[in-house]
Scaffold this active site. Structure first.
Site, PDB file in Angstrom:
ATOM      1  N   GLU A 172       0.814  -1.221   0.000  1.00 29.56           N
ATOM      2  CA  GLU A 172       0.000   0.000   0.000  1.00 29.56           C
ATOM      3  C   GLU A 172       0.846   1.269   0.000  1.00 29.56           C
ATOM      4  OE1 GLU A 172      -0.907  -2.695   1.593  1.00 29.56           O
ATOM      5  OE2 GLU A 172      -2.871  -3.090   0.713  1.00 29.56           O
ATOM      6  N   HIS A 181     -11.954  -3.702   8.060  1.00 32.38           N
ATOM      7  CA  HIS A 181     -12.435  -3.530   6.687  1.00 32.38           C
ATOM      8  C   HIS A 181     -13.718  -2.705   6.623  1.00 32.38           C
ATOM      9  CE1 HIS A 181      -9.775  -7.019   6.306  1.00 32.38           C
ATOM     10  NE2 HIS A 181      -9.712  -6.764   5.011  1.00 32.38           N
TER      11      HIS A 181
END
Ligand SMILES: Cc1ncc(C[n+]2csc(CCOP(=O)(O)OP(=O)(O)O)c2C)c(N)n1
Ligand SMILES: [Mg+2]
Lengths: 543, 745
Positions: free
Chosen positions: B474, B543
């Site tokens: 990321e 999430h």
């Protein structure tokens, strides 16, 4: 040429450094980068390197010494260069100039990095006196307040309390004579009188401790009293501004303002804004059931039903009510009685054609930044009149009539608490515009309860205008100490014969009440006529 | 270049004379290297001195001792190539600036602007916004420097990706320290660069220490150790790329190896690594007493001063006289002296300009703004008509009914009804067709079509050059997007979940958002980070978050959160066209949401809110999926409780359209905010603050127009729980919105 080497900042937070080791001696040759000293900073022990090449000519600090960043520590020079004392002396103090850059000026730094040393707070930190000299907790030393702008000292005229008395905040403690007047000094706090530090007749500078208040059973030791008397370290509580005594003419203390019943009104900001727009009195409406605050809807409902408009508020007083006389009203009563008893008056009346003045005023106010009121014009005209007829500024002083040094004119102002007539100072030297500005300030100060004693002292005439209340003409009462008073009526459309025609003109009545002890009819009449003509010929008014 | 680590220190470095003879270099080149080395040295010595006098404040990572690395490397690359720098970047900035300086005057200006920047003056390269750690002339071959150790490496990868994509034949040289090779950013970047085969030369300046910690031990007792290998070049094996170890004190060695490496990178479109062994003369910074290294070690290294090494070659090979060398030195010293004077004489930045250059100023024509308002309400109407049609039409299957309803909308409104994800795909596809600088990268964006299907089909149309599947990295995904944006591309980086933005935060904030400002307004970073967030799929705390409050707290970022397919398409297209970095957060529960979208091309201006439902009793400000919840609540409030709520969909959280909010509150007197993010210091409280402080032309503030205390509905202060009832309990829902509105009336 000698070159001084200064203690560099060896870290962002470093302010000073201690010389731990000196690695050079006088006569040594050093190159740039050679270690000169070991320096201990707030963070670490670091090596201080030579910023330049040369021979050590002088070492200005000793091992163990702690010096500030920028302090000259060493002088480099040619091999046998003599370093003069004047050169060394010239170094001290120049702590930020560059060490080895060619005469670089230190630029202004946007924010100063060294905070100014704080001065020790003398008043607030008690001295390390013995226990007995300390003021017991909860006790307060009251000192002589400044009761007027110019007051430097005061004389104790009367003491109204004695040791052991319980006083409340606002109780009168002493009568104090100042350079201007005799005034009441109120207590800035509640408590029991423990010690009175002054005697009647004594004249003291302001801020002198004069009284000690404490809880009922508290004892104040002699040592403590002595220490306070000698200007010792006990905390001296000065009466706050709010508790400064009201002077003879000043406006009532705010505590007596009417408090809306039910305490604070809770209304949303929007409700407040709408209420102001619609002229609705929020104290007279309540939130809808179970709500905690007044909302816009409540205000609009009240406005529709007309239940709470500020304009329709009921009269202040009801039938049969007993109204306590406030201090201001008491003063007015005393003064007016004194006037009627001691001032033999005669009364003059004159009509002024204000048509032109109304026009010029509108014009001036359209362009100017300060709004000029009719009163400002009248005050200006009166001042000009007084300059022409100074007798109208006189007051009787024994066998003499004393004329005023400056033209000071009172302006009667109605406040919530009553009538006040503060003084517009030195009008003779002021332009119309300056008068307008001054008067605006004076009125604001009056309404805000912020008049100083000085604002209330002096004056040779007062201007009182009831035109705003629709009054055509009235006879006012001279303020004792002044020569006359001018009563101003409303400006009214009146049919006047003029050059064989009948014209509609704007006419205003002036009534002058005059102390006959000082001035006679002829003086006063000429004066009043002068004022009239001045107002009618508007080219007299240059702003 | 072989994949073996080659230690070039074991080989003889060719003589200068022979290099000159082979026309590899000229004698003037060699003399210029010496001059550059001297200039950097004098610059650093001067900076140290000025720090001591407090004439320079702030960071002070000096490059003295390492000059041969920057000088040799910058000499070895070509004009048009780019470098990336570090916190110890004066040498890099100095050397690349010399390379771009056409004459002595330009060279003087270059050093002037460097010195002025360190002094924090307006005339500095970054107008005093960056200073020592961010010094860079981003207009001329420098990507900039970072204060976050390792943070510059992903940008270099992105820049190299851009150079490769543009087929410019340019290479990127990334300088970084030994210490930074232990960061995640280093590993992610090297891996990504090697996989994507980008023309990158990674130069590790191994000065043996990362601050006080030796890379591979030290004889000093108590000193630590950062790694278990001596030669960082060995790490190249992990990426399958060639590596060299060189003597960083010898500018000739540096020059030759970097030249070879740059050639390799250019030709083979592949990265390689160079580990330059070097040493810094000063401490890490000025307050460093250097207790972790020995005087003997310092002395030994100083004998190999890059100045001495090069001067000796020139003298011994009889290429220069001592006088000539002295002249070079004196010239360099004079340059730095006048640069110092220039800095001291320069003006300070005007404090009134403190907010200048945080963003690229962007505006939209008024007509676009008004037309869009009409289009938006048209789309709302069409969407409602579609929903009614689905309920009323009949058919054999749901699909058939949906198709019939879509057809109805197409004929009645001239609009397509799309799923949210289809709208997103359309937006990206249209912009990629429109502008070849738009590329897409991220995890699973290619063949898989994105974790939520928002990139499906793009690989097929645009190919692997423009739709790039990346490893799970990321920081590198966002960092590479920054680097590519700095080099002229308009990358879209997809982060699978906004929760993962925590890993990219350094890249996003320090480089993506701050670069423009730090570099004095000379850089721009036109990139979009597309991601998704929110609860709704029972996938719990890692999430399901809504992290937009983190992001709006970053000066330099735009944050966009659409609620409908219409908004998603128009906003995403505007975001891609924006010159500012935009984080575009979709809501995971909305990908299947259907809505009407115009058939013709359109964009939605960023920073303009949309009144999704006009009303007069209460203003509800919201965005993203909560807009749908608020509309449902408003329906119930109107039908059952006679309350007429106005729903404002911010659409763009930053910049925030507070004008629309304030105008509405002026009308209603009541403000409620509804968001799915945490409340503390969150978007709702921020909306309230802005409203309260809002100044109307009538002299009143937003505060004055409030008839009730504002209410913020937001996520409960809990990690989003998995279980559905808990998940629902943790966020505002229509029933809670209805109750809260009733309570405030
Ligand atoms: C992420 C991060 N961690 C720590 C620091 C503090 N820091 C600044 S420079 C530095 C040492 C870096 O070492 P290296 O990469 O070898 O570069 P060098 O300073 O030796 O040139 C450290 C720990 C930082 N700026 N950023
Ligand atoms: Mg290092």
């Amino acid at each position: 040429m000698p070159k001084e080497v200064r203690l560099p900042q060896l870290g962002q937070t470093m302010e000073e450094g201690t010389i731990v080791t000196s690695l050079v001696k006088v006569g040594d040759k050093v190159s740039k980068g050679d270690v000169l000293f070991e320096i201990e900073t707030d963070k670490a022990t670091l090596e201080m390197e030579s910023p330049a090449e040369g021979y050590v000519r002088k070492i200005l600090i000793d091992v163990g010494q702690t010096v500030a960043v920028g302090t000259p520590v060493l002088i480099l020079g040619e091999q046998n260069e003599e370093i003069s004392q004047t050169y060394i002396d010239s170094l001290s103090g120049l702590q930020t100039s560059a060490a080895s850059t060619p005469a670089v000026e230190t630029p202004p730094v946007p924010s100063s990095s060294t905070p100014a040393p704080s001065t020790p707070a003398q008043q607030s930190s008690p001295s390390p006196a013995t226990g007995t000299a300390e003021l017991p907790e909860g006790s307060r030393v009251i000192s002589l307040p400044q009761l007027g702008q110019t007051m430097e000292e005061g004389t104790i005229v009367t003491t109204l309390i004695k040791i052991g008395d319980e006083v409340k905040k606002g109780d009168v403690l002493f009568e104090i004579e100042t350079d201007k007047a005799t005034l009441e000094m109120e207590s800035p706090a509640a408590g029991f009188v423990k010690v009175i530090l002054v005697e009647v007749g004594q004249t003291l500078p302001i801020n002198t401790p004069i009284l000690i208040l404490a809880a009922k059973d508290v004892e104040i030791s002699q040592a403590c009293i002595e220490s306070i008397k000698s200007g010792g370290a006990a905390p001296v509580i000065k009466p706050t501004e709010a508790s400064a005594p009201t002077t003879a003419q000043s406006v009532e203390a705010p505590a007596e303002r009417p408090i809306p019943t039910g305490g604070r009104v809770f209304a949303s900001p929007r409700a407040k804004m709408v209420a102001a727009q619609l002229g609705v009195d929020l104290t007279r409406i309540s939130p809808s059931p179970s709500a905690v605050r007044i909302t816009e809807a409540d205000v609009r409902k009240a406005a529709q039903t007309g239940t709470a408009s500020t304009a329709a508020a009921p009269a202040k007083y009801g039938p049969g009510q007993r109204i306590a006389i406030n201090r201001l009203q008491r003063i007015v009563a005393e003064k007016m009685l004194l006037s009627k008893q001691t001032i033999p008056c005669f009364y003059l009346n004159i009509q002024v054609d204000m048509t032109e003045l109304v026009k010029i005023r509108t014009k001036l106010n359209k362009s100017g930044d300060v709004k000029i009121s009719f009163n400002d014009f009248i005050i200006k005209a009166v001042a000009m009149g007084l300059q022409h007829y100074p007798i109208m500024t006189g007051h009787l002083d024994g066998d003499y009539i004393q004329l005023a040094d400056t033209i000071d004119i009172g302006l009667a102002i109605s406040t919530e608490q009553g009538l006040v007539a503060p003084i517009v100072k030195d009008v003779g030297t002021k332009t119309l515009r300056e008068i307008a500005v001054y008067c605006k300030g004076l009125i604001d100060r009056t309404r805000a309860d912020k008049l100083s004693l000085d604002d209330l002292t002096g004056g040779c005439i007062t201007v009182s205008n009831l035109g705003g209340f629709g009054i055509d003409s009235f006879i006012p009462i001279v303020v004792p100490g002044q020569t006359s008073i001018l009563g101003v009526g409303r400006i009214n459309d009146v049919c006047l014969p003029m050059d064989g025609n009948i014209m509609v003109r704007k006419v205003m009545n002036l009534n002058l009440s005059v102390d006959h002890k000082v001035a006679n009819g002829a003086d006063a009449a000429q004066f009043l006529d002068f004022v009239k003509k001045t107002l009618e010929h508007t080219d007299n008014f240059t702003t | 270049m072989s994949l073996q680590v080659e230690d070039m220190r074991n080989k003889a470095v060719p003589k200068l004379g022979s290099l000159i003879k082979q026309r590899t270099i000229t004698l003037d080149n060699a003399k210029d290297w010496l001059r550059t080395i001297y200039e950097i040295r004098f610059f650093e010595d001067k900076v140290f001195e000025l720090l001591g006098q407090n004439l320079i404040k702030g960071a002070s990572h000096l490059y003295a001792g390492q000059e041969a690395v920057a000088t040799g490397a910058c000499a070895a690359i070509q004009i048009g190539d780019v470098i990336g720098s570090t916190h110890r970047g004066h040498g890099h900035c100095g050397a690349i600036g010399n390379k771009y300086a056409k004459d002595d005057q330009a060279r003087q200006t270059h050093w002037n602007r460097m010195m002025a920047e360190l002094m924090g003056r307006e005339t500095g390269y970054c107008s005093g916004r960056g200073g020592s750690m961010h010094i860079a002339d981003v207009m001329n071959g420098n990507l900039g420097s970072t204060g976050i150790v390792g943070g510059n490496i992903p940008n270099a990868v992105g820049a190299a990706l851009a150079e490769k994509y543009k087929a410019n034949n340019a290479v990127v040289v990334s300088f970084f320290g030994d210490g930074s090779t232990n960061t995640g950013a280093f590993h992610e970047s090297m891996n990504m660069a090697s996989v994507l085969k980008v023309p990158l030369v990674a130069i590790i300046e191994n000065n043996l220490y990362g601050m006080s910690v030796p890379f591979f031990g030290s004889p000093v007792e108590g000193a630590g150790c950062a790694a278990n290998i001596e030669h960082i070049a060995q790490r190249s094996a992990a990426y399958g790329v060639p590596a060299r170890i060189i003597d960083g004190q010898d500018v000739v060695a540096v020059f030759l190896t970097v030249r070879e490496a740059a050639d390799y990178a250019r030709k083979n479109r592949q990265m390689c690594m160079i580990e330059a062994k070097t040493y810094r003369w000063y401490g890490h910074s000025r307050s460093d007493p250097r207790v972790y290294r020995t005087k003997e070690e310092e002395k030994a290294w100083k004998e190999r001063d890059p100045i001495t090494v090069l001067s000796k070659k020139l003298l011994e090979e009889q290429l220069c006289t001592q006088q000539e060398l002295d002249a070079v030195r004196d010239k360099a010293e004079a340059t730095i002296e006048s640069a110092t004077q220039f800095g001291l004489d320069s003006a300070w930045p005007d404090p009134a300009d403190v907010t200048k250059d945080v963003y690229v100023a962007e505006s939209y024509p008024d007509t676009l703004v008004t037309n869009e308002k009409n289009a938006s309400s048209q789309a709302m109407k069409a969407t409602e008509a579609f929903e009614t049609a689905v309920k009323t039409l009949t058919g054999q299957t749901k699909k058939e009914i949906t198709e019939k309803a879509k057809e109805k909308i197409r004929s009645e409104f001239g609009m397509n009804v799309l799923l949210m994800k289809e709208a997103l795909i359309e937006a990206q596809a249209e912009e990629m067709r429109r502008d070849k600088n738009v590329i897409l990268e991220g995890e699973d964006v290619g063949i898989y079509g994105g974790a939520y299907g928002a990139t499906k089909g793009l690989l097929q149309e645009f190919g692997t050059k423009r739709v790039i599947d990346t490893a799970i990295s990321e920081a590198a995904i966002v960092g590479a997007a920054v680097g590519a944006a700095l080099r002229g591309l308009r990358p879209i980086a997809e982060l699978m979940y906004v929760d993962f933005i925590t890993i990219s935060m350094d890249q996003l904030m320090h480089n993506g958002a701050f670069n423009r400002y730090m570099f004095g307004g000379h850089a721009k970073v036109p990139m979009v980070v597309r991601t998704e967030g929110g609860v709704g799929r029972c996938i719990a705390a890692h999430h399901s978050k809504s992290l937009e409050p983190w992001l709006v707290n970053v000066p330099g970022l735009y944050v966009v959160m659409p609620s409908t397919p219409y908004d998603a398409k128009g906003l995403l297209k505007a975001a891609i066209r924006s010159d500012n970095p935009v984080v575009f957060i979709e809501h995971k529960a909305t990908y299947g949401q259907m809505g009407a979208v115009p058939t013709e091309e359109y964009i939605i201006p960023l920073g303009v809110a949309d009144i999704k439902r006009p009303g007069k009793d209460v203003t509800i400000v919201t965005y993203s999926r909560q807009t749908m919840f608020c509309l449902a609540a408003a329906k119930e409030l109107a039908e059952k409780h006679g309350i007429d709520a106005e729903i404002i969909d911010l659409r763009t959280i930053k910049p925030m359209d507070i004008n629309t909010v304030a105008a509405s509150v002026k009308k209603t007197g009541r403000l409620m905010t509804v968001a799915e993010s945490f409340c503390m210091c969150g978007t709702g409280p921020e909306i309230v603050r802005r409203l309260i402080e809002y100044k109307f032309d009538d002299g009143h503030t937003g505060f004055d127009y409030l008839d009730a205390p504002p209410v913020n509905l937001a996520a409960a202060d809990v990690p989003p729980p998995m279980s559905e009832p808990l998940e629902n309990a943790s966020i505002p829902t229509p029933d809670k919105i209805v109750a809260a509105v009733k309570a405030m009336m």
